[in-house]
Design a protein around this motif. Sequence first.
Motif: not given
Lengths: 616, 357
Positions: A430-436, A441-445
């Motif tokens: 969720y909301g992440s752009q790549d493996l890094d 995204g999920f943690m900060s939502a």
Amino acid sequence: MQDSFDVIVVGSGAGGAPIAHRLAQEGKSVLVIEKGPLLRPHYQVPGERSDFRRDEIYASSAEKILRVPGLANTGVSYYSSHVEPDINDEPHVYKGAKGQDYGTMEGYTAQVVGGGTQLYGSVSLRFTPTDLMLKTFNDDRRSPINNDPNGDVRGEARDWPIDYATLEPYYVMAEEMIGINGTRDNQQKPFSAVKYQKPLKPNPISAFAHDGMVELGKRLGTNIEPYRAPLAVITEDHLSSGRKIPRDASGNPDPESAKTSYVNRYGDPLGLKSSTWVALLSPVMEKPNFSIWPNCVVTHLVSDGAKVTGVRLLDPGGAERFINARIVVVACSAIESVRLLKLSAAADENFDRRINRNPLLGRYFLTHCFGGARALMPKPFDKSKALDADWATDCCATDDFLEANGLWAGAAIYNNTSDQALPLSLFRTYGSQDLDTLWNGFMSATEMRGDKFIDFLDNEFGRGLSISFMANQVPQFDNRIELHPRVKDKWGRPVAYVIKDWHAHDRYLMDVMAQQCGNVLRYGGDPVNHDYPIQGQGSIYMAENALARMANHILGGARFGNDPNDSVLDPQCRAWDFDNLYVTDGAFMPTSGGANPTLTIQANSFRVADHLLSRI
Amino acid sequence: MTVTVFEPGSEYVLNHCTKYLARAGAPPPPNDEAAAEAFRAKIAEAWRFPIIGLMRVADAHPELNLVTFVYKTVAGDTGSIQVLGTFGELYRPIPLQPVMFEGEDTGYRAVSVGIPKAQVHTYKYVLDGHYFVDPVNSQRVTLGNGRVWSRFFTDGYLQPLVLEPWEVRILYRLIEQILPFRGKEAENFLKRYYFGLNREQRKADMPKAFRLDDSVGEVNAIDKLLAREEAHRLTDYRLCLRQIDRVLRRQNPFLDPADTPAEEFVELYEKMAKSHGSGDNPIPGWDYGEYGNPAFFLYILRRHAVTCAFSHPKYAGNVGAAGWAFLSERYSDPATGTLFDWRPAIEAPLGTSPYYR
Ligand SMILES: Cc1cc2nc3c(=O)[nH]c(=O)nc-3n(C[C@H](O)[C@H](O)[C@H](O)COP(=O)(O)OP(=O)(O)OC[C@H]3O[C@@H](n4cnc5c(N)ncnc54)[C@H](O)[C@@H]3O)c2cc1C
């Protein structure tokens, strides 16, 4: 311990296994040396137990912390597959935009017998004839190339030293020997024979992708229609590897059992995904002339004049050994192969002089221009019963499309089906752009909790559909692999240093292709007005709101060619100044092709095998 | 207790230990805790030892884990290393055997034993009459007599190992605010689901899993993560839960913090989300000297909460696959049935795959 072989193959993935298989079949003594473990599907373990698990924590672990000192991202969290090399032990370092060094997951394949083909999504497309002759195509083109003010593209484009017609029989061979399902109709590439197994029924959510691709073909004026994405998953008993489809209670083959969404980033416990282990290596395992040494890392190639005499390796206990061979094939995946060659040069003056006869080793490192679009479909589907992809189209790979859009090269477009199908994969991407950036995204939502969490699930679960493109990146001399001056791996050896950037034309190309992917969703999601809302559309080069999806491909760095001053390898993938050293992973590619690369790496490896058989 | 030794073979051991244990430098001498510490600190995933593996179908013991102890010495070492643990007979250490590669000694010594799932054990290595803790595994317990032993636990262990009971209770309350299992509908579902589990599963899972009326046992799994894979996060929990306890006690001096009304937990959650430490939006009663960034703790907790609620039940959350079942019931199509049909992919007895083991 046997210490002398006809052929040593370093690395058991896409580039190494086809050669090992063919040469072992022909009675040559072959040793495959592989850094990772030998993990098996359940039926190969006496007493039955699969070494691969359908367990989301296997694909992306619990949190680990990057502890390599002195990097710009030291201390960040990361999550990796159980068979990825650990970036604390063996990092790849890359130079970020502000010149700082970062440790990265990028470009990492799997460290296991089978290499990346154990984890891959298994999309097994051919390149187009134009992909192999981009210099000729761009020299002869009618329209100008957009976003290329200095003419770099024409200057740097290269034809492969072999044309499509030469490679084609090996595509056929790979499709048959690896075990691939798909359909030939509507593919814009010549086929001399069709060896595909029958594809399974697509997941119902993919109907939107299909319809959107049909409409895209119409809009582009070519009416090119989609075909079933060829996947390296067997759907019928596979003769050449002896693999069988599981039988249900009444004894009938049950190919649908492959559809679980534990696909991309998972080894297959049933052995239906055609990793090079189940397809090519385990079938020759019992031959007395074939050996495979897992858990061994090759540290150097040793040379004497124009001959590589053998390799030095560290065995599973860490003891150093030297093994002789008449022929050495390096297939460690592009970055690690370049690194191995450079480390060998650093330790051996003769090797250095011969491999570095020109300044090209490590240069023209390539990935793919890569991106796509995602949208939520009008209703949910059970995406957990899916393989990695269902439909693909070549409508953005035709010469006419390239001319019309000022593009130097084309792209394959396909839909992902298994992505975000399982709960944790939905949350962590969720909301992440790549493996890094997994989980960020999920943690900060933090606002997503309780009822809002339910809303999120109601909205997203089973509804996401994404369309990806895979296209050629412009080769650039400055895009390169070096040895890092400071960071060392767990053995004290310098790690790979990845330095690369996008060309302005790459960015332009990615925007054009991402737009086409978005259009597939717009047209397919809304068959009446053709403007279905898109959630995200973007490419790997964009930092924000990008749909830079996960797996990347690492290619180039030891390109092959006809001119010894313009390439590292000759047309047979032999290092120019060595008589018996070959490199057959993705490093040989002078251009990255408009499709996922693995089938082409395998086909080329079968081609080199024929050449080797003609000389030993 | 008798314990059965299994022989999965050298290949099995090497496949599961080389990536972690093969590295430059000599292994630490036995019983040298400082050298062991330095050695362990360099291993990327030292928590993988001992190796908690799975039995083969042919072993006919699905209730066991295959636990493999690996000790690293130098090739040719003739010392006879043994393991002594609470899983076996107390005075009978079990010898580790050399692990071979291509007929030669690798320097690894290993033994694999079958140990029931959902158990915790302590052990030590024995060499020449000396007893010492596992230099690789960092899980340790100090027993009543002050002696330190190595510890491991098998799949699905449901008792807290590192969290205190009061910490467990507060965590459940806080996580309730995150996960989608609160509210009448979800609670009813979970009750029905747990009730519908077959008797054996109920017997195994229910009494041990805490607060299964509105959770799927996720705090059990968080406790296991903090005991093993993510031991580096235990300090965050310790420090932060103390602050949460403080804040809640200040708010309601006469109430056990775990009994704080739900609205106040929501309020606390919201305040934590906004308080990043650099002095912004301070929470009354929170000692920032003790734990500076409440929002950061929520980030960790969010990831842990969903990971533990929806990962494979062997990690001790998602009890009886209740998390998956929740999704499977909530998302369904009147015509085709559930839209998350997880069972056919998963091994029996949890799932129904006839092929995958
Ligand atoms: C999650 C994921 C999804 C993917 N999906 C697709 C897809 O759908 N389609 C597609 O075409 N491609 C896909 N790929 C990419 C694909 O896996 C690679 O293109 C392919 O495996 C590359 O082949 P290779 O021979 O270059 O390297 P690999 O297959 O990676 O093989 C290299 C091997 O060499 C070993 N090795 C490295 N160094 C040493 C050493 N010093 N000594 C001994 N052994 C060594 C490594 O452990 C590894 O096993 C995917 C990759 C990943 C990770």
